[in-house]
Design a protein around this motif. Sequence first.
Motif, mmCIF file in Angstrom:
data_model
loop_
_atom_site.group_PDB
_atom_site.id
_atom_site.type_symbol
_atom_site.label_atom_id
_atom_site.label_comp_id
_atom_site.label_asym_id
_atom_site.label_seq_id
_atom_site.Cartn_x
_atom_site.Cartn_y
_atom_site.Cartn_z
ATOM 1 N N ALA A 31 0.839 -1.196 0.000
ATOM 2 C CA ALA A 31 0.000 0.000 0.000
ATOM 3 C C ALA A 31 0.874 1.245 0.000
ATOM 4 N N GLU A 32 2.009 1.192 0.694
ATOM 5 C CA GLU A 32 2.926 2.331 0.727
ATOM 6 C C GLU A 32 3.481 2.626 -0.669
ATOM 7 N N ILE A 33 3.860 1.600 -1.385
ATOM 8 C CA ILE A 33 4.357 1.778 -2.759
ATOM 9 C C ILE A 33 3.262 2.361 -3.632
ATOM 10 N N PHE A 34 2.053 1.843 -3.506
ATOM 11 C CA PHE A 34 0.920 2.360 -4.266
ATOM 12 C C PHE A 34 0.650 3.823 -3.898
ATOM 13 N N GLY A 35 0.825 4.164 -2.631
ATOM 14 C CA GLY A 35 0.648 5.544 -2.182
ATOM 15 C C GLY A 35 1.644 6.489 -2.836
ATOM 16 N N PHE A 36 2.902 6.062 -2.949
ATOM 17 C CA PHE A 36 3.900 6.885 -3.626
ATOM 18 C C PHE A 36 3.559 7.071 -5.100
ATOM 19 N N ILE A 37 3.035 6.032 -5.730
ATOM 20 C CA ILE A 37 2.617 6.137 -7.132
ATOM 21 C C ILE A 37 1.468 7.140 -7.261
ATOM 22 N N LEU A 38 0.502 7.075 -6.351
ATOM 23 C CA LEU A 38 -0.617 8.017 -6.375
ATOM 24 C C LEU A 38 -0.141 9.456 -6.204
ATOM 25 N N LEU A 39 0.774 9.674 -5.265
ATOM 26 C CA LEU A 39 1.320 11.023 -5.065
ATOM 27 C C LEU A 39 2.056 11.509 -6.306
ATOM 28 N N PHE A 40 2.855 10.654 -6.898
ATOM 29 C CA PHE A 40 3.619 11.029 -8.082
ATOM 30 C C PHE A 40 2.702 11.407 -9.239
ATOM 31 N N THR A 41 1.666 10.600 -9.483
ATOM 32 C CA THR A 41 0.749 10.906 -10.588
ATOM 33 C C THR A 41 -0.063 12.163 -10.317
ATOM 34 N N ALA A 42 -0.332 12.457 -9.051
ATOM 35 C CA ALA A 42 -1.050 13.690 -8.719
ATOM 36 C C ALA A 42 -0.169 14.904 -8.960
ATOM 37 N N VAL A 43 1.122 14.789 -8.617
ATOM 38 C CA VAL A 43 2.041 15.920 -8.776
ATOM 39 C C VAL A 43 2.298 16.220 -10.245
ATOM 40 N N ILE A 44 2.471 15.192 -11.064
ATOM 41 C CA ILE A 44 2.755 15.429 -12.484
ATOM 42 C C ILE A 44 1.484 15.602 -13.313
ATOM 43 N N ALA A 45 0.321 15.428 -12.697
ATOM 44 C CA ALA A 45 -0.987 15.608 -13.346
ATOM 45 C C ALA A 45 -1.157 14.708 -14.558
ATOM 46 N N PHE A 46 -0.708 13.473 -14.432
ATOM 47 C CA PHE A 46 -0.874 12.496 -15.511
ATOM 48 C C PHE A 46 -1.020 11.122 -14.887
ATOM 49 N N CYS A 47 -2.045 10.402 -15.307
ATOM 50 C CA CYS A 47 -2.275 9.052 -14.813
ATOM 51 C C CYS A 47 -2.257 8.081 -16.001
ATOM 52 N N PRO A 48 -1.264 7.186 -16.063
ATOM 53 C CA PRO A 48 -1.178 6.251 -17.187
ATOM 54 C C PRO A 48 -2.407 5.347 -17.318
ATOM 55 N N LEU A 49 -3.037 5.000 -16.198
ATOM 56 C CA LEU A 49 -4.233 4.156 -16.263
ATOM 57 C C LEU A 49 -5.391 4.884 -16.953
ATOM 58 N N TYR A 50 -5.506 6.189 -16.709
ATOM 59 C CA TYR A 50 -6.533 6.975 -17.388
ATOM 60 C C TYR A 50 -6.281 6.982 -18.886
ATOM 61 N N LYS A 51 -5.011 7.087 -19.279
ATOM 62 C CA LYS A 51 -4.644 7.101 -20.696
ATOM 63 C C LYS A 51 -5.019 5.773 -21.348
ATOM 64 N N LEU A 52 -4.705 4.667 -20.675
ATOM 65 C CA LEU A 52 -5.044 3.347 -21.211
ATOM 66 C C LEU A 52 -6.546 3.147 -21.334
ATOM 67 N N ALA A 53 -7.293 3.656 -20.360
ATOM 68 C CA ALA A 53 -8.747 3.484 -20.359
ATOM 69 C C ALA A 53 -9.456 4.516 -21.231
ATOM 70 N N GLY A 54 -8.723 5.539 -21.676
ATOM 71 C CA GLY A 54 -9.341 6.580 -22.499
ATOM 72 C C GLY A 54 -10.209 7.527 -21.689
#
Length: 65
Positions: A31-54
Amino acid sequence: MMGFWDAVVRVIVGVIFIWLGIEKGGAFVIAEIFGFILLFTAVIAFCPLYKLAGVSSKCEECEPA
């Protein structure tokens, strides 16, 4: 404005996951690793999963033409 709230939720959930990983340890390290990923995607304002899902949380009519 939806993109802003999406980022706020990702930051809040990310911080909670990081706290759980630090406080509890064990399986919460994932969960901690996932939390860091969430923070990183929030800071850069880009989520790869959103891109894949359209999916986009950005306000289409808020951006200048």
